[in-house]
Design a protein around this motif. Structure first.
Motif, PDB file in Angstrom:
ATOM      1  N   ASP A 273       0.602  -1.182   0.194  1.00 57.11           N
ATOM      2  CA  ASP A 273      -0.106   0.088   0.068  1.00 57.11           C
ATOM      3  C   ASP A 273       0.909   1.237  -0.099  1.00 57.11           C
ATOM      4  OD1 ASP A 273      -3.225  -0.271   0.052  1.00 57.11           O
ATOM      5  OD2 ASP A 273      -2.702   1.502   1.404  1.00 57.11           O
ATOM      6  N   THR A 274       0.241   2.378   0.132  1.00 53.04           N
ATOM      7  CA  THR A 274       0.808   3.852  -0.079  1.00 53.04           C
ATOM      8  C   THR A 274       1.327   4.361   1.301  1.00 53.04           C
ATOM      9  OG1 THR A 274       1.128   5.794  -1.183  1.00 53.04           O
ATOM     10  CG2 THR A 274      -1.052   5.221   0.015  1.00 53.04           C
ATOM     11  N   GLY A 275       2.039   5.471   1.217  1.00 52.53           N
ATOM     12  CA  GLY A 275       2.351   6.026   2.698  1.00 52.53           C
ATOM     13  C   GLY A 275       3.559   5.292   3.299  1.00 52.53           C
TER      14      GLY A 275
ATOM     15  N   THR B 262      -0.183  -4.044   4.076  1.00 50.96           N
ATOM     16  CA  THR B 262      -1.139  -2.686   4.292  1.00 50.96           C
ATOM     17  C   THR B 262      -1.200  -2.284   5.742  1.00 50.96           C
ATOM     18  OG1 THR B 262      -3.264  -1.868   4.023  1.00 50.96           O
ATOM     19  CG2 THR B 262      -3.059  -3.976   4.471  1.00 50.96           C
ATOM     20  N   GLY B 263      -1.211  -0.937   5.996  1.00 48.56           N
ATOM     21  CA  GLY B 263      -1.532  -0.497   7.132  1.00 48.56           C
ATOM     22  C   GLY B 263      -3.207  -0.568   7.604  1.00 48.56           C
ATOM     23  N   ASP B 264      -3.635  -0.713   8.741  1.00 50.86           N
ATOM     24  CA  ASP B 264      -4.995  -0.844   9.187  1.00 50.86           C
ATOM     25  C   ASP B 264      -5.723   0.345   8.339  1.00 50.86           C
ATOM     26  OD1 ASP B 264      -3.490   0.819  10.797  1.00 50.86           O
ATOM     27  OD2 ASP B 264      -5.117   0.568  12.263  1.00 50.86           O
ATOM     28  N   GLY B 265      -5.441   1.561   8.344  1.00 48.16           N
ATOM     29  CA  GLY B 265      -5.833   2.534   7.611  1.00 48.16           C
ATOM     30  C   GLY B 265      -6.259   2.343   6.033  1.00 48.16           C
TER      31      GLY B 265
ATOM     32  N   TYR C 172      -8.770  -0.786   5.796  1.00 49.83           N
ATOM     33  CA  TYR C 172     -10.325  -0.489   6.035  1.00 49.83           C
ATOM     34  C   TYR C 172     -11.119  -0.125   4.813  1.00 49.83           C
ATOM     35  CZ  TYR C 172     -10.454  -0.205  11.284  1.00 49.83           C
ATOM     36  OH  TYR C 172     -10.414  -0.306  12.463  1.00 49.83           O
ATOM     37  N   TYR C 173     -10.407   0.348   3.639  1.00 47.56           N
ATOM     38  CA  TYR C 173     -11.173   0.839   2.460  1.00 47.56           C
ATOM     39  C   TYR C 173     -12.010  -0.243   1.977  1.00 47.56           C
ATOM     40  CZ  TYR C 173      -8.887   5.366   1.508  1.00 47.56           C
ATOM     41  OH  TYR C 173      -8.523   6.851   1.475  1.00 47.56           O
ATOM     42  N   HIS C 174     -11.123  -1.470   1.675  1.00 43.88           N
ATOM     43  CA  HIS C 174     -11.989  -2.439   1.049  1.00 43.88           C
ATOM     44  C   HIS C 174     -12.193  -3.761   1.744  1.00 43.88           C
ATOM     45  CE1 HIS C 174     -11.828   0.187  -2.344  1.00 43.88           C
ATOM     46  NE2 HIS C 174     -10.632   0.205  -2.328  1.00 43.88           N
TER      47      HIS C 174
ATOM     48  N   ASN D 217      -1.104  -3.430  11.846  1.00 45.93           N
ATOM     49  CA  ASN D 217      -2.261  -2.837  12.685  1.00 45.93           C
ATOM     50  C   ASN D 217      -1.778  -1.917  13.870  1.00 45.93           C
ATOM     51  OD1 ASN D 217      -4.573  -2.245  14.078  1.00 45.93           O
ATOM     52  ND2 ASN D 217      -5.198  -4.214  14.303  1.00 45.93           N
ATOM     53  N   ASN D 218      -1.565  -0.436  13.690  1.00 45.91           N
ATOM     54  CA  ASN D 218      -1.205   0.217  14.923  1.00 45.91           C
ATOM     55  C   ASN D 218      -2.580   1.322  15.137  1.00 45.91           C
ATOM     56  OD1 ASN D 218      -1.396   2.357  12.483  1.00 45.91           O
ATOM     57  ND2 ASN D 218       0.705   2.571  12.308  1.00 45.91           N
ATOM     58  N   SER D 219      -3.821   0.791  14.694  1.00 42.79           N
ATOM     59  CA  SER D 219      -4.788   1.554  15.297  1.00 42.79           C
ATOM     60  C   SER D 219      -4.628   3.075  14.896  1.00 42.79           C
ATOM     61  CB  SER D 219      -5.115   1.409  16.406  1.00 42.79           C
ATOM     62  OG  SER D 219      -4.955  -0.159  16.845  1.00 42.79           O
TER      63      SER D 219
HETATM   64  C1  LIG Z   1      -6.917   8.073  -1.417  1.00 43.10           C
HETATM   65  C2  LIG Z   1      -6.072   8.539  -0.103  1.00 43.10           C
HETATM   66  N1  LIG Z   1      -6.390   9.257   0.610  1.00 43.10           N
HETATM   67  C3  LIG Z   1      -5.536   9.918   1.449  1.00 43.10           C
HETATM   68  C4  LIG Z   1      -4.275   9.426   1.588  1.00 43.10           C
HETATM   69  C5  LIG Z   1      -3.229  10.082   2.545  1.00 43.10           C
HETATM   70  N2  LIG Z   1      -2.601   9.190   3.270  1.00 43.10           N
HETATM   71  C6  LIG Z   1      -1.529   8.607   2.906  1.00 43.10           C
HETATM   72  S1  LIG Z   1      -0.661   7.433   3.928  1.00 43.10           S
HETATM   73  C7  LIG Z   1      -2.182   7.779   4.933  1.00 43.10           C
HETATM   74  C8  LIG Z   1      -2.055   6.974   6.277  1.00 43.10           C
HETATM   75  C9  LIG Z   1      -2.157   5.451   6.221  1.00 43.10           C
HETATM   76  O1  LIG Z   1      -2.433   4.726   7.432  1.00 43.10           O
HETATM   77  P1  LIG Z   1      -2.232   3.358   7.432  1.00 43.10           P
HETATM   78  O2  LIG Z   1      -2.737   2.582   6.266  1.00 43.10           O
HETATM   79  O3  LIG Z   1      -2.707   2.933   8.700  1.00 43.10           O
HETATM   80  O4  LIG Z   1      -0.542   3.100   7.610  1.00 43.10           O
HETATM   81  P2  LIG Z   1       0.346   3.583   8.806  1.00 43.10           P
HETATM   82  O5  LIG Z   1       0.616   5.021   8.306  1.00 43.10           O
HETATM   83  O6  LIG Z   1      -0.311   3.630  10.080  1.00 43.10           O
HETATM   84  O7  LIG Z   1       1.558   2.678   8.499  1.00 43.10           O
HETATM   85  C10 LIG Z   1      -2.869   8.663   4.438  1.00 43.10           C
HETATM   86  C11 LIG Z   1      -4.189   8.965   5.294  1.00 43.10           C
HETATM   87  C12 LIG Z   1      -3.791   8.932   0.377  1.00 43.10           C
HETATM   88  N3  LIG Z   1      -2.599   8.494   0.132  1.00 43.10           N
HETATM   89  N4  LIG Z   1      -4.652   8.263  -0.458  1.00 43.10           N
END
Ligand SMILES: Cc1ncc(C[n+]2csc(CCOP(=O)(O)OP(=O)(O)O)c2C)c(N)n1
Length: 558
Positions: free
Chosen positions: A394-396, A445-448, A451-453, A473-475
């Motif tokens: 996933d991203t981020g 993937t992160g939990d954030g 959650y999407y899908h 999963n870091n809530s």
């Molecule tokens: C469609 C979309 N909305 C918002 C974002 C902004 N964004 C990037 S990473 C992130 C947090 C991701 O959280 P999580 O998946 O739980 O991973 P963590 O950072 O906790 O490792 C956000 C909100 C994005 N990249 N794409």
């Protein structure tokens, strides 16, 4: 009736089959009659729970196979489907979106459930066409595949007459030719570079003292893996990649110095900044791979190899361009060039500094702390990932962790990353598995993001797509924690409301969908959980409880 007359539905199904399509990803109610025909010709129909998830599956299917990923939605789903094409557009994946739209008599008179589709698709497709009458279908379908796969692949869109495209699928055609099967896969042809461009590039490279290769997703798409390895080994040139190019060379290869850009280890940006010549290979020199155009240093000499001449020099002046297939271009340059004796020392220095950085991460990678360190999680995945696995990230922070501390040790492994869309990876993992049923697929993937899908767990189960989904999963949204605190400063209030969730046990969630779920809270349990998940021939979710506080590696900026 003419004997060779066939319905639009039959023509569509036969054409897709002929073009090599094995799966279509759709939300009901679109092309129902065509879907019946598709079953007859052996195409697997993947019914999904949202249009975006279908687009992500088609995207990863396309990235995994080189073939065109097909996603479909009826008129009211067209906007959702278009939103899901953003990642395929950014990554440059060949995807065909098929939508329905109401017939002419409903237009411009406040029809229920419909807005104009063309503007929705304008930003995320190379080509959009209205298929008004059945006679338009053969040429538009073939052109859509041509646009999707030729030169730089990207998504395309056909809007079919009828809410669910029924005006087209129910009409008939007399003896239509099927589309050219060669258009079903990227690259359609391998463009040989002009020898004069090879000579100029080789001459420029021969003068460099500290060259690096920056290899992007275009080189992965062109399957230039062997060419990258050969030139770097033959000439002792360190290799960095964009996030999309990760895995073109095993990340533990002695000449590999990591991902450069905004999702990177600090040392990689420093090394590329110190280079006196950067060779971009199938890499689009955007903000992510150049750390907002600060790395390489301003004025550094650049050679850029790309199948699309319009990309050469888009971001830098004075670029020496080589237009053509990246693998052929690298091979031609290597043949033309003598190895420069300076390069050994530079390669040794670059790789030693990168190895030092890796060593500095070792305490985190082996850490026994609870909650679990993400570096430890990545380490355990690196150690258990099968030799032919596809890792879907996933991203981020997920992209940063997997781009910096998760190793792909084997040439047969593939890395697929979200090109920015949070939540992409889980549906994408299903699409990758559909495209490569014999390869293990692991989603990170992160939990954030997860959650999407969540409902696609049901799809994984129904379609028997045995993927391993690892939820870090870091809530909460870990990446934003510090930034939100900084914005708050001394302002009273509750920053946690902006990025923290409640504690959810995703293993239990998975089980509720009939999917195997394993919860991991201790570092020593990660590896057995992964091994078990990989050994079961069914979808498995591994829910790993981690700490939200530690920061992922930060990129170095000049
Ligand atoms: C469609 C979309 N909305 C918002 C974002 C902004 N964004 C990037 S990473 C992130 C947090 C991701 O959280 P999580 O998946 O739980 O991973 P963590 O950072 O906790 O490792 C956000 C909100 C994005 N990249 N794409």
């Amino acid at each position: 009736m003419v004997t060779n007359e066939i319905s639009g539905a039959c023509y569509l199904a036969k054409s897709l089959k002929h073009l090599g399509v094995t799966h279509v990803f759709f939300m009901d109610a679109i092309l129902r009659r065509s879907l019946v025909e598709m079953e007859q010709v052996g195409i697997t129909r993947v019914l999904v729970h949202s249009e975006k998830a279908g687009a992500y599956m088609a995207d990863a299917y396309a990235r995994t196979t080189g073939k065109v990923g097909i996603c479909m939605a009826q008129s009211v789903g067209a906007a959702n489907l278009a939103a899901g094409l953003q990642d395929a557009w950014l990554h440059r994946a060949p995807v065909l979106a098929l939508t329905g739209r109401k017939a002419w008599f409903a237009r411009d008179r406040n029809a229920y459930q419909e807005v104009d589709h063309a503007p929705l698709y304008e930003a995320v497709t190379k080509m959009h066409a209205d298929v008004e009458v059945i006679e338009d279908l053969p040429r538009y379908l073939e052109q859509a595949f041509r646009e999707a796969t030729d030169v730089t692949p990207r998504p395309v869109h056909l809007d079919l007459n009828g809410l669910g495209g029924q005006e087209i699928e129910n009409a008939t055609l007399a003896g239509p030719a099927l589309p050219d099967a060669a258009l079903g896969r990227h690259p359609v042809r391998r463009l040989r570079p002009d020898p004069s461009e090879i000579e100029v590039a080789a001459a420029r490279l021969s003068k460099a003292k500290k060259p690096v290769l920056v290899v992007g997703a275009g080189a992965v798409q062109a399957e230039a893996h062997d060419a990258v390895r050969s030139i770097s080994e033959a000439l002792s040139i360190p290799v960095t990649t964009s996030l999309g190019g990760r895995g073109i060379l095993p990340t533990v290869h002695e000449l590999h110095i990591g991902v450069v850009g905004t999702y990177s280890a600090p040392v990689t940006n420093q090394l590329v900044y110190e280079a006196d010549l950067v060779v971009y290979v199938g890499c689009h020199t955007g903000d992510q791979v150049t750390n907002n155009w600060t790395v390489p240093a301003p004025g550094t000499a650049i050679i850029q190899i790309d199948v699309d001449g319009r990309e050469v020099g888009r971001n830098y002046a004075g670029v020496k361009g080589v237009v053509g297939d990246p693998g052929i271009a690298l091979g031609n340059i290597a043949e033309t060039l003598e190895k420069n004796p300076n390069w050994n020392a530079w390669a040794l220095e670059a790789t030693r500094r990168f190895v030092d950085w890796r060593q500095s991460m070792l305490p985190h990678r082996l850490s026994d702390v609870v909650p679990i360190c993400v570096e430890r999680l990545c380490h355990e995945i690196s150690e258990t990932l099968p030799e032919d696995a596809i890792l879907v990230s996933d991203t981020g922070y997920s992209g940063i962790w997997t781009g910096t501390v998760l190793d792909l040790k084997h040439p047969g492994q593939t890395y697929l990353r979200a090109a920015g869309s949070l939540g992409w990876s889980m549906p994408a993992a299903l699409g990758a598995k559909a495209g490569a049923p014999d390869r293990p697929v692991v989603c990170f993937t992160g939990d954030g993001g997860f959650y999407y899908h969540v409902p696609e767990l049901e799809t994984a189960r129904r379609l028997s797509l045995p993927v391993v989904i690892v939820v870090n999963n870091n809530s909460g949204f870990g990446q934003g924690v510090d930034n939100v605190r900084k914005i708050y400063g001394d302002t009273p209030g509750d920053p946690d409301q902006m990025n923290r969730f409640s504690d959810i046990n995703f293993a239990e969630v998975a089980r509720a969908f009939g999917v195997e779920g394993i919860r991991v809270e201790e570092p020593c349990d990660i590896r057995p959980a992964l091994e078990r998940a990989l050994s079961l021939n069914e979808p498995v979710l591994v829910d790993v409880v981690t700490d939200i506080e530690p920061r992922a590696p930060e990129p170095w900026s000049p």
